[in-house]
Design an enzyme around this catalytic site. Structure first.
Site, PDB file in Angstrom:
ATOM      1  N   GLU A 190      -6.704 -46.838  13.790  1.00  0.00           N
ATOM      2  CA  GLU A 190      -6.436 -46.616  12.375  1.00  0.00           C
ATOM      3  C   GLU A 190      -5.476 -47.690  11.879  1.00  0.00           C
ATOM      4  O   GLU A 190      -4.455 -47.928  12.481  1.00  0.00           O
ATOM      5  CB  GLU A 190      -5.816 -45.225  12.210  1.00  0.00           C
ATOM      6  CG  GLU A 190      -5.664 -44.812  10.780  1.00  0.00           C
ATOM      7  CD  GLU A 190      -6.961 -45.001  10.025  1.00  0.00           C
ATOM      8  OE1 GLU A 190      -7.884 -44.235  10.248  1.00  0.00           O
ATOM      9  OE2 GLU A 190      -7.047 -45.942   9.211  1.00  0.00           O
ATOM     10  N   LYS A 218      -5.331 -53.221  17.908  1.00  0.00           N
ATOM     11  CA  LYS A 218      -4.417 -52.366  17.147  1.00  0.00           C
ATOM     12  C   LYS A 218      -2.963 -52.698  17.493  1.00  0.00           C
ATOM     13  O   LYS A 218      -2.114 -52.870  16.614  1.00  0.00           O
ATOM     14  CB  LYS A 218      -4.737 -50.904  17.475  1.00  0.00           C
ATOM     15  CG  LYS A 218      -3.706 -49.907  17.053  1.00  0.00           C
ATOM     16  CD  LYS A 218      -3.731 -49.646  15.575  1.00  0.00           C
ATOM     17  CE  LYS A 218      -2.660 -48.634  15.225  1.00  0.00           C
ATOM     18  NZ  LYS A 218      -2.776 -48.047  13.957  1.00  0.00           N
ATOM     19  N   CYS A 260       4.764 -46.332  14.184  1.00  0.00           N
ATOM     20  CA  CYS A 260       3.890 -47.253  14.918  1.00  0.00           C
ATOM     21  C   CYS A 260       4.554 -48.505  15.454  1.00  0.00           C
ATOM     22  O   CYS A 260       4.381 -48.837  16.626  1.00  0.00           O
ATOM     23  CB  CYS A 260       2.733 -47.683  14.021  1.00  0.00           C
ATOM     24  SG  CYS A 260       1.470 -46.427  13.922  1.00  0.00           S
TER      25      CYS A 260
HETATM   26  C1  UDX Z   1       1.923 -49.678  10.036  1.00  0.00           C
HETATM   27  C2  UDX Z   1       0.753 -50.671   9.824  1.00  0.00           C
HETATM   28  O1  UDX Z   1       0.968 -51.387   8.602  1.00  0.00           O
HETATM   29  C3  UDX Z   1      -0.565 -49.924   9.785  1.00  0.00           C
HETATM   30  O2  UDX Z   1      -1.642 -50.831   9.675  1.00  0.00           O
HETATM   31  C4  UDX Z   1      -0.700 -49.114  11.062  1.00  0.00           C
HETATM   32  O3  UDX Z   1      -1.877 -48.353  11.041  1.00  0.00           O
HETATM   33  C5  UDX Z   1       0.491 -48.194  11.249  1.00  0.00           C
HETATM   34  O4  UDX Z   1       1.705 -48.943  11.208  1.00  0.00           O
HETATM   35  P1  UDX Z   1       3.261 -47.968   8.479  1.00  0.00           P
HETATM   36  O5  UDX Z   1       4.220 -47.877   9.629  1.00  0.00           O
HETATM   37  O6  UDX Z   1       2.735 -46.697   7.905  1.00  0.00           O
HETATM   38  O7  UDX Z   1       1.969 -48.828   8.901  1.00  0.00           O
HETATM   39  O8  UDX Z   1       3.954 -48.769   7.280  1.00  0.00           O
HETATM   40  P2  UDX Z   1       4.197 -50.314   6.954  1.00  0.00           P
HETATM   41  O9  UDX Z   1       3.891 -50.506   5.520  1.00  0.00           O
HETATM   42  O10 UDX Z   1       3.521 -51.209   7.912  1.00  0.00           O
HETATM   43  O11 UDX Z   1       5.773 -50.471   7.108  1.00  0.00           O
HETATM   44  C6  UDX Z   1       6.441 -50.351   8.356  1.00  0.00           C
HETATM   45  C7  UDX Z   1       7.925 -50.595   8.183  1.00  0.00           C
HETATM   46  O12 UDX Z   1       8.192 -51.977   7.899  1.00  0.00           O
HETATM   47  C8  UDX Z   1       8.563 -49.813   7.027  1.00  0.00           C
HETATM   48  O13 UDX Z   1       9.819 -49.321   7.414  1.00  0.00           O
HETATM   49  C9  UDX Z   1       8.698 -50.848   5.923  1.00  0.00           C
HETATM   50  O14 UDX Z   1       9.724 -50.544   5.024  1.00  0.00           O
HETATM   51  C10 UDX Z   1       9.019 -52.090   6.750  1.00  0.00           C
HETATM   52  N1  UDX Z   1       8.678 -53.329   6.043  1.00  0.00           N
HETATM   53  C11 UDX Z   1       7.389 -53.634   5.722  1.00  0.00           C
HETATM   54  C12 UDX Z   1       9.701 -54.223   5.708  1.00  0.00           C
HETATM   55  O15 UDX Z   1      10.868 -53.975   5.984  1.00  0.00           O
HETATM   56  N2  UDX Z   1       9.375 -55.396   5.071  1.00  0.00           N
HETATM   57  C13 UDX Z   1       8.098 -55.720   4.740  1.00  0.00           C
HETATM   58  O16 UDX Z   1       7.886 -56.801   4.174  1.00  0.00           O
HETATM   59  C14 UDX Z   1       7.073 -54.804   5.073  1.00  0.00           C
END
Ligand code: UDX
Ligand code: ADP
Length: 464
Positions: A162, A222, A278
Site C-alpha cells: 500500500e 515498498k 511506516c
Molecule cells: C508514508 C508514505 O508516504 C506512504 O506511501 C506509505 O504507504 C506509508 O508511509 P505516511 O506515513 O502516512 O505515508 O505519511 P507521509 O506523508 O509520507 O509523511 C510521513 C512523515 O514525514 C510525517 O510526519 C510528515 O510530516 C513528514 N514529512 C513529510 C516531512 O517532515 N516533510 C516532508 O516534506 C514530507
C-alpha cells in the site's frame, strides 16, 4: 477467475480505507473487513459517520456509499475467511520490542496468527494478499504455514503493497501513482491470481499504472520507496540545522533545489522530524535485513536516516529549553498538534510524543491541543514510552479542547503538527494572554514569520 467475495483481516488505517474504496469501485464484489477489536468494528458500523475509528478526509462519503451495499465490517473472522476467494492481510506489523531483532525487525506474530487462522478455516482455494508492510520474504513464510498446516487447499500468495499516505488516503486510493502486484510469475496459477487482483483495481485504475512483478521485488519496492521518502526528509532536516547556523532559510534552499527537475519539489519540507507508522519501521526493517546478509555498509547508510531524525526531534526540544533561559521547570508550554501530520488522528511515532517527553523530563508543564486526537490516545502514547508513571503523566501534561486554552498563560508555544486551522488563529489575542516574552517554536514552518514578529512574538522556526 472473477472474484466475488473479498475478506480483509485488519480494519485499521490501511485495511479500512483501502477496502472502502475497493468496495466503492467494485459494487459487484462483497468486501468484508474483519478485526478482533470489537470496539473498532462497532465504530466502523456506527450510524453517525463522525464516529468512524479513523479520521481521513473523504472517507465518510465512501463508507456512506458502500457500507451495507457490498461493504461490511464484522468480528466474525472465520466466517469471512471461509466465504472469500481473496483474503487481504492488513494487520499491524510493529517493530519487535523483545528478543532477536529487538528494536529493528518487524514483529510478524500477527501475520503468523492470520496465516494459521486461514489455514484452519479454509476449505476452498484462496488467494492471500499481503497488504501490510512486511520484510522481504514474508510471502515465503506465509506459504510455508499455509501449505503445511492447511486442509490441502491451494493458496496463491500475492504481495500488494500500500502506498497511500495518511491524511490523503482516499485521494491516493482514487488516483494512485501505481498499483504494485507481486506474485508467482512462473506458474499459471500464480499468473491467474495476479490477474484476478489486477481486475479488481482495473475497475478504476488505468491498466498501464498496474505493475506486476515477482514477489520479492514487490516486497522490497515498498521498503525502498519509504526509505527514499524518509531520506529526503532527513536530508532537508540536516540542512535545516546548517541553515540555522549560517543565516540561510531552509524553505528557500528547498525551493531552489526542488526546481531541479531531477530532484523535484516534494518531500523537501523541513520539520521537527518525520513520524508515522511506516518510515521508521520500514527503514529499521531494511537495516535489519541488510545486516542479516552481512551488508554492513548498506545497513549503516540507511540507519543514518533514522539517526538524523532522532537528532532533529531532540534538538528541537533542546532549543526550546535553551531559549527559555536554560530552564523550563514549572513553565507552561503549549503544544499545538499531536498527530504525526495534519488531517489524520494517527499518532504513531509522532514527533510530538518525543518533544513532550523531553520537556517533561525538564519538568515543564505541558498543555496539548490537537483537533482530532483524543486525550485517551495522548496519555496512551506517553505511557507507552514509559519514562514516567501514568499518574505523573496525567499530573504534568493536560489536554484541552481549544488552542486558546492551551496557550493562555503559557511561556511558549510549540507548533508540532501543520493543521490548517493553526494558520488562522487569533494570534494577537493569543499573544495578549501569554506571559512575556512570548515564544513560538514553529516545528513546521507553518506560520508567517513577519506577522508573528510584528505581533510581538519571539519567533523561531526550524531551519532559519
Ligand atoms: C508514508 C508514505 O508516504 C506512504 O506511501 C506509505 O504507504 C506509508 O508511509 P505516511 O506515513 O502516512 O505515508 O505519511 P507521509 O506523508 O509520507 O509523511 C510521513 C512523515 O514525514 C510525517 O510526519 C510528515 O510530516 C513528514 N514529512 C513529510 C516531512 O517532515 N516533510 C516532508 O516534506 C514530507
Ligand atoms: P495499519 O496502519 O497497518 O492498518 P492498524 O494498527 O491501524 O495498522 O490496524 C491493524 C488492525 O489489525 C488492528 O485493528 C488489529 O486489531 C487488527 N488485527 C491484528 N491481528 C489480527 C487478527 N489475527 N485477526 C483480526 N484482526 C487483527
Amino acid at each position: 477467475m472473477k472474484i466475488k467475495n473479498i475478506c480483509c483481516i485488519g480494519a485499521g488505517y490501511v485495511g479500512g480505507p483501502t477496502m472502502s474504496v475497493i468496495a466503492q469501485k467494485n459494487p459487484g464484489v462483497n468486501v468484508t473487513v474483519v478485526d478482533l477489536n470489537e470496539k473498532r468494528i462497532a465504530a466502523w458500523n456506527d450510524e453517525d459517520l463522525d464516529n468512524l475509528p479513523i479520521y481521513e478526509p473523504g472517507l465518510a462519503d465512501v463508507v456512506k456509499e458502500a457500507r451495507g451495499r457490498n461493504l461490511f465490517f464484522s468480528t466474525e473472522v472465520d466466517k469471512a475467511i471461509a466465504e472469500a476467494e481473496m483474503i487481504f492481510i492488513s494487520v499491524n506489523t510493529p517493530t519487535k520490542t523483545y528478543g532477536i531483532g529487538k528494536g529493528m525487525a518487524a514483529d510478524l506474530k500477527y501475520i503468523e496468527l492470520c496465516a494459521r487462522q486461514i489455514a484452519r478455516v479454509s476449505t476452498t482455494d484462496k488467494i492471500v494478499v499481503e497488504k501490510s508492510t512486511l520484510p522481504v520474504r514474508t510471502a515465503q513464510a506465509l506459504k510455508n504455514i499455509l501449505d503445511n498446516t492447511g486442509n490441502g487447499v491451494n493458496y496463491q500468495i500475492l504481495s500488494n503493497p500500500e502506498f497511500l499516505a495518511e491524511g490523503t488516503a482516499i485521494e491516493d486510493l482514487h488516483n494512485p501513482d501505481r498499483i504494485l502486484i507481486g506474485g508467482d510469475m512462473d506458474s499459471k496459477e500464480g499468473r491467474d491470481a495476479m490477474q484476478a487482483l489486477v481486475d479488481v483495481y482495473a475497475e478504476w485504475v488505468p491498466k498501464e499504472q498496474i505493475l506486476t512483478t515477482n514477489v520479492w521485488s514487490s516486497e522490497l519496492s515498498k521498503l525502498t520507496a519509504n526509505a527514499f521518502l524518509a531520506q529526503r526528509v532527513s536530508s532537508i532536516n540536516a540542512m535545516s540545522e546548517l541553515c540555522e547556523k549560517t543565516g540561510a532559510d531552509v524553505s528557500e534552499v528547498a525551493k531552489a533545489v526542488g526546481m531541479d527537475s531531477r530532484i523535484g519539489p516534494k518531500f523537501l519540507k523541513a520539520s521537527v522530524g518525520f513520524g508515522g507508522s511506516c518510515f521508521q519501521k520500514d527503514i529499521l526493517n531494511l537495516v535489519y535485513i541488510a545486516k542479516s546478509y552481512g551488508l554492513n555498509e548498506v545497513a549503516d547508510y540507511w540507519e543514518q536516516v533514522i539517526i538524523m531524525n532522532d537528532h532533529q526531534k531532540r534538538r528541537f526540544a533542546a532549543n526550546i529549553v535553551k531559549t527559555l533561559f536554560n530552564t523550563v521547570s514549572g513553565k507552561k508550554i503549549a503544544l499545538l498538534g499531536w498527530a504525526f501530520k495534519k488531517d489524520t488522528n494517527d499518532t504513531r511515532e509522532s514527533a510530538a510524543i518525543y518533544v513532550a517527553d523531553y520537556l517533561l523530563n525538564e519538568q515543564a508543564e505541558i498543555v496539548v491541543y490537537d483537533p482530532k486526537v483524543t486525550e485517551e490516545q495522548i496519555y496512551a502514547d506517553l505511557d507507552y514510552i514509559g519514562t514516567r508513571s501514568e499518574v505523573e503523566n496525567r499530573k504534568l501534561l493536560k489536554v484541552v479542547r481549544t488552542p486558546f486554552l492551551a496557550c493562555e498563560n503559557s511561556h511558549a508555544i510549540a507548533v508540532l503538527t501543520e493543521w490548517d486551522e493553526f494558520k488562522s488563529l487569533d494570534w494577537k489575542k493569543i499573544y495578549e494572554n501569554m506571559l512575556k516574552p512570548a515564544f513560538i517554536f514553529d516545528g513546521r514552518k507553518l506560520l508567517d514569520q513577519k506577522r508573528m514578529k510584528e505581533i510581538g512574538f519571539e519567533y523561531y522556526a526550524i531551519g532559519n
